[in-house]
Structures are given as structure tokens and as C-alpha cells.
Write an enzyme that holds these catalytic residues in place. Structure first.
Site, PDB file in Angstrom:
ATOM      1  N   GLU A 133      26.236  19.487  22.985  1.00 27.61           N
ATOM      2  CA  GLU A 133      26.042  18.030  23.074  1.00 27.61           C
ATOM      3  C   GLU A 133      25.592  17.429  21.740  1.00 27.61           C
ATOM      4  O   GLU A 133      24.724  16.558  21.699  1.00 27.61           O
ATOM      5  CB  GLU A 133      25.010  17.714  24.169  1.00 27.61           C
ATOM      6  CG  GLU A 133      25.392  18.260  25.531  1.00 27.61           C
ATOM      7  CD  GLU A 133      24.366  17.963  26.615  1.00 27.61           C
ATOM      8  OE1 GLU A 133      24.757  17.535  27.706  1.00 27.61           O
ATOM      9  OE2 GLU A 133      23.159  18.164  26.354  1.00 27.61           O
ATOM     10  N   CYS A 163      20.517  13.333  34.319  1.00 30.68           N
ATOM     11  CA  CYS A 163      19.688  12.595  33.374  1.00 30.68           C
ATOM     12  C   CYS A 163      20.200  11.173  33.141  1.00 30.68           C
ATOM     13  O   CYS A 163      19.413  10.254  32.915  1.00 30.68           O
ATOM     14  CB  CYS A 163      19.607  13.346  32.050  1.00 30.68           C
ATOM     15  SG  CYS A 163      21.212  13.742  31.315  1.00 30.68           S
TER      16      CYS A 163
END
Length: 645
Positions: free
Chosen positions: A309, A402
Site C-alpha cells: 500500500e 478502515c
């Protein structure tokens, strides 16, 4: 421990510098009373936030808190040690909503979940359901992956939001006990504390600064400074992924996991403001410039790699493999807002605007019930979707959830990112229908705004309250804007005579109630090309209008895929209002061709140099929709960047 404040301060947002902070600007109060962002916030308030508790229940987050509190039996649910943060981010979103709705069903849910969080906390202040239930009592033994301090950070931010909107201390007391516990554990080797360490996922740092701002406890600020400065010293093995390769003060570019990097730099900006640390300020300005100039997608999205990421190399900005996590867009807004307050420069608000309207807003569906974790700039014809967190299709919830509550909390607190005040007056960063308010040397200033932005470029401003002394109304002229005109009742300005400096149009005078300013920003549709070092889009163009990035979607182009489309840049762009489409949007019409692509069964997809595919038939009308609205109809191809040859 000094008493905490007891009065609610509805105008106080997520970032509230102390009176002694050295930033150029301070947040001003604003309300959104209608228009584009009012609609998106209403969906958040009426759909997204209310469904949060049910989703947290079904995912097991609340069950885990009950297990830790000893009021339920069973097994820990979920695969990650940071699941508590989904609860805390939802609580923060709900807390910002309580500023306008202090009673009712939402307030009751907030009280119920706060009581559950408090019951799960251990006597010494520690709180993390994963380690309390699965970790054999071993705390802070896995700082790289354990996320204990990351969870604490989100708890603190939720507690500060709740205290600022309601004045009630229940959640703030929980957060302070946890912060006090952390302060007894972590410190430099010469501090006498047992552990010199950092969390693999920054978040605690900026939360501690805000806890200092809320309570006046200097040790929270000092602890935040300790954590920021210990990153980059090899405490977690020296990896860029967890922001441990190079100290913030020495870094020359952003790197590693995008969200972790940006949360850390938001804290560095906070510390530079509160401590007048010139070295930290220089580092944050340097790193923001490197990010914006070389590692930011057209949409404001950040993160080139699905693997880890993270940011890629400079100008490594892929399309279909772009990660652009929704949380990274949120972190970018949070950091850029702090930089705008620290420096007073409009360029930070420019990136906030681009990110809000594009890379951020694409993360939630128009109905507020489905989400994107990643936000690519292209979905190819025949795309095979991997599902889960990597999906290019909207999802009800995620195993790693998230992003959804993170979107909820930014939309719920959005009014606090719109305007600022400084020694000379009021600065309007983002244009909405509503009201901007500030205090200038103790005298109230209020400016009402009416606009249909971003669909139309006219913003009508009316002064409603003002002192009898001169002050400056500063209007941001967006970086994308090619021409504008302003009439302030006395003069008309345009790009040739306007007092624009550093992106701000500054109008200084002695104002009177009823004075009006009309700002007209040209919203011409335009084609944008990238720096030639962005290999992924060389020979391509993108369509933009105002702050909006546009894309083609398969639903608007029946009869063939999008991979064969070539944009005809010689034909003009046209604008069409579509009130019935995607909640009401302005589309941009362009002209293109479909190439005749070979499908001869060859085992080799390449051709000799100079071979070009011929157009198939006549011109094709292309309908471009705002990027934020994609993936709200049937599944299919999508692309932002269009080949031009």
C-alpha cells in the site's frame, strides 16, 4: 491532573491550535447550508453513520469489546489486531454529528458504545481487545504489526471530538487514562522508562498533540514529539514501510505505506506549529512538495502499489494498478489542512479541493451504503475482480474496514476544513453554500455564501457581521482556474488587475453589513496532460472541469469496450447538465473513435513499429461523468486517461 473543560464548543474542529501556536492561520467556523457538500453530508448523516453500529456488530468489533469487558462469552472475532479503531472512528464521526444533533437515537448509541469502551479498559489504562483476549497479556511486544498505539490514537481523536461537541468527559477520561499509561511506558533510553519504541502505524502522534490542545497537559505534546523523532532510527528494523528508514527531519521524499507516512507528517506539522520548530516545518514543506509534484495522481489519490500500500518512485503513477486507498486521500486532506494553517499558503487548499472532490469522494457510493477501499483510474474491459479489499466494485463492508468509518468522520467534520482566520482577516479555502465566521481581535465577522459550485462557478458572498475597522477578505483562486472575475461593489477585478498573491485574492477595506462580493470562476471543460515522466499516461489526456476529474464509464458507451477508445483532441468539448443522472451531474461530451483492434488469434500481441490500428467506423460521442460518481451503476470498464493517438 488539571480539570478538563466542561463546556461544549460546537465551532471547534479536529485541529484546534493553542493560542501560542506559531502557525500563520487558525481554523474558522463554517456551516454548510445547501448545495453539493450539504447533499453528501446528509447522506452521511442519514445513512452511513446510523448504520455504523449494526455493521460493527455484525463484524464482531462490539462483541470483542464486550468480551474484554467480561459481559459476554465466546471467541475473538476478526483477523486483525486493530479492529477497535473501526469503533473509534465511528464514534468520532458520530461525535461531530452530535454538534447539530445533541439528543436522539444517535446520542443514545454513542453513550452505549462509550460505556462499552470504558468497561473494556483495564485498571491501569491499557485498552486493546486483541491483546487483552488473544495476546496472552503481552503488551507492546509486536510494535511493527500490533497497532496498539495506532488504536490508542484513534481512541484519543474520538474522545477529543466528543468532548469538543458535547462537553462531556466520559470518553476523554478513557483516552487520558490510556495516554497516561503510554507515557509511563515509552521514552528515550535516558528517560528511565522501560521501552524505547514506535508503532508500525503512525497515528498516536497527531492524536497526542490534539489531546495536549484539549487538556493543556504539556507531557502529551512532549510524548508526541518523542514518537515523531524516533521514527527512522531502526527501532522496527529500518523499513520504509513502517516509516522507520529515515528520520522525518532528514527525509527528502515521501515513501513507504502511504497512510502511515501521511499520518506521521500531519503530526510533524502539528508539532512545528505548537513548538515553532523550524527544522520540522522545513521538512514538512519539503516532503509535501515532493509528494504533490511527483507522487500524486490527478484525482489527488496517493499510493502506487497494491503491495504494501505504498508510494512508488517519483512519477510512478499507474492507472489500473493504482492503489489510491481511500484512507490515504483522507490522510492527505488532514495533512494539507495542517500545512495550510502552518504556512498560510493556498496551494495546500488547492490539493485539499482536488482530493475531496475526486480521490476521497469516490470512496463512498452515492447512497452512502457501499465503499471502495482502492480507487483505480482505470478498469479494463474484461476485468476480473479479486474481491475484498482490492476490489474495483463497491462493497458493503470490508474485512479490514478502515476506510468506511474514516470517510464518515471526515464528512461529519468537513465544515472545519473550509475557512481560516489570521491577523488580517478571513480566508475562504473551499466554496460552499453556507456561512463562514471568525473573530478578529474579539469582533465577530460573518460572511454568507450562495453557490452551485462545482457545477457553476459563481460564488455570491454577503457580509453579515463586521467590525468597523478594515480587514481583508481573502478568496482562494484555484490553481486550475484559467480566468476569473470579481466585483466587490466598488471595483471589478480579473486576472489582469486582481490583487492575487500566492493563490489568494485579497480584498481589504472597511466592510459594512450587506456588502456583497461576486466571484466568478470560469468552469470551462479542459483537457489535461501529465508530465512526460509519467510513463503510464504518456500520449493520453484526461478531461477536467473546475475541481472535478472526469472519466468514461462502460454504462454510457454501449456497443463496445473502452480500451479501444481514442480521444479526438481536435474536437471541442461540450457540457451537458444531467439532473436525472447519478444524483444530478454535469457531464462533458467529447468525440473519439474506436480503433479496429486485431483479434486474429495470434499468439503474439505485438506488431512492427509504425503499424497503427485503423478507426472502426465514424466518430463516437463520448460521455464523461465526474470520477467521484463512477461504480454506482452496473459493473463495467472505466478510465480517466484517454489515448489521443
Amino acid at each position: 491532573m488539571p480539570p478538563t473543560r466542561s463546556a461544549a464548543r460546537p465551532g471547534t474542529g479536529p485541529v484546534h491550535p493553542t493560542p501560542g501556536a506559531r502557525g500563520a492561520l487558525r481554523p474558522a467556523s463554517a456551516t454548510i447550508g445547501g448545495g453539493f457538500w450539504h447533499t453528501r453530508r446528509e447522506v452521511n448523516a442519514r445513512t452511513s453513520v446510523p448504520q455504523g453500529p449494526d455493521l460493527l456488530e455484525s463484524a464482531g468489533n462490539l462483541h470483542n469489546l464486550r468480551l474484554a469487558a467480561g459481559t459476554a462469552e465466546g471467541e475473538f472475532q476478526g483477523a486483525y489486531p486493530f479492529l477497535d479503531t473501526d469503533v473509534y472512528k465511528w464514534l468520532e464521526a458520530a461525535a461531530w454529528r452530535l454538534a447539530g444533533e445533541p439528543a436522539g437515537a444517535l446520542a443514545a448509541e454513542v453513550d452505549r458504545i462509550i460505556a462499552l469502551v470504558a468497561a473494556a479498559q483495564q485498571p491501569d489504562g491499557y485498552l486493546n481487545t486483541w491483546f487483552q483476549l488473544r495476546g496472552n497479556g503481552e503488551r507492546y511486544q509486536d510494535l511493527r504489526w500490533g497497532h496498539e498505539l495506532y488504536c490508542a490514537g484513534h481512541l484519543i481523536q474520538a474522545a477529543v471530538a466528543h468532548h469538543r461537541t458535547t462537553g462531556r468527559p466520559e470518553l476523554l477520561d478513557v483516552a487520558r487514562r490510556f495516554a497516561d499509561h503510554i507515557d509511563t511506558v515509552f521514552g528515550t533510553p535516558d528517560s528511565g522508562k522501560p521501552l524505547d519504541g514506535i508503532d508500525g502505524h503512525p497515528e498516536i502522534e497527531t492524536a497526542l498533540v490534539e489531546l495536549y490542545r484539549e487538556t493543556g497537559e504539556r507531557r502529551y505534546l512532549d510524548l508526541a514529539g518523542y514518537f515523531v523523532d524516533r521514527h527512522g532510527h531502526g527501532l522496527l528494523g529500518g523499513e520504509a514501510y513502517c516509516q522507520d528508514r529515515v528520520p522525518v527531519r532528514e527525509a527528502t521524499t515521501v515513501e513507504g505505506h502511504a497512510v502511515r507516512q501521511l499520518y506521521l507528517l500531519a503530526a510533524a506539522a502539528d508539532l512545528a506549529s505548537e513548538t515553532a520548530d523550524a527544522e520540522l516545518r522545513a521538512a514538512t514543506e519539503r516532503l509535501w512538495q515532493a509528494m504533490a509534484a511527483t507522487k500524486t495522481h490527478l484525482t489527488g489519490g496517493l499510493g502506487a502499489h497494491h503491495d504494501e500500500e505504498d508510494f512508488g518512485d517519483p512519477y510512478e503513477l499507474p492507472n489500473e494498478r493504482a492503489y489510491c486507498e481511500t484512507c490515504a486521500a483522507i490522510a492527505s486532506v488532514q495533512w494539507s489542512w495542517r500545512m495550510a494553517l502552518l504556512t498560510g499558503e493556498a496551494r495546500y487548499a488547492d490539493l485539499i479541493e482536488r482530493t475531496l472532490y475526486n480521490g476521497f469522494l469516490a470512496g463512498v457510493s452515492l447512497d452512502g451504503e457501499r465503499w471502495l477501499y482502492v480507487n483505480p483510474l482505470q478498469v479494463r474491459d474484461g476485468h476480473t475482480d479479486p474481491g475484498g479489499d482490492q476490489s474495483a466494485r463497491r462493497t458493503r463492508w470490508f474485512r479490514c474496514a478502515c476506510c468506511p468509518p474514516n470517510v464518515m468522520r471526515l464528512l461529519a467534520s468537513l465544515e472545519h476544513y473550509l475557512a481560516s482566520t489570521g491577523p488580517d482577516g478571513l480566508q475562504i479555502h473551499q466554496y460552499v453554500t453556507g456561512e463562514y465566521r471568525a473573530d478578529l481581535a474579539g469582533a465577530p465577522v460573518a460572511v454568507r455564501a450562495e453557490t452551485d459550485y462545482p457545477w457553476h462557478g459563481t460564488v455570491a458572498l454577503t457580509v453579515e457581521e463586521t467590525p468597523e475597522t478594515p480587514w481583508t477578505l481573502s478568496l482562494r483562486i484555484p490553481q486550475w482556474c484559467g480566468s476569473f472575475r470579481v466585483h466587490d461593489g466598488e471595483r471589478t477585478y480579473d486576472g489582469t488587475n486582481a490583487p492575487v498573491r500566492d493563490g489568494w485574492l485579497r480584498l481589504e477595506r472597511t466592510w459594512a453589513p450587506g456588502d456583497r462580493v461576486i466571484l466568478e470562476l470560469a468552469l470551462d471543460a479542459r483537457l489535461t496532460v501529465a508530465d512526460p515522466r509519467v510513463d503510464a499516461v504518456r500520449g493520453c489526456a484526461a478531461i477536467e472541469r473546475g475541481p472535478l476529474v472526469y472519466c468514461l464509464e462502460q454504462a454510457d458507451h454501449p456497443g463496445g469496450g473502452l480500451d479501444a477508445i481514442v480521444l479526438d483532441t481536435a474536437r471541442p468539448l461540450a457540457v451537458k447538465q444531467r439532473p436525472e443522472l447519478l444524483g444530478g451531474v454535469t457531464t462533458v461530451l467529447a468525440t473519439g473513435h474506436r480503433r479496429e483492434l486485431p483479434d486474429d488469434g495470434s499468439w503474439w500481441p505485438y506488431r512492427p513499429a509504425g503499424h497503427t490500428a485503423a478507426p472502426a467506423g465514424g466518430p463516437v460521442e463520448l460521455t464523461a461523468i465526474p470520477y467521484y460518481a463512477w461504480a454506482n451503476r452496473e459493473d463495467g470498464a472505466m478510465r480517466v486517461w484517454l489515448p489521443t493517438s
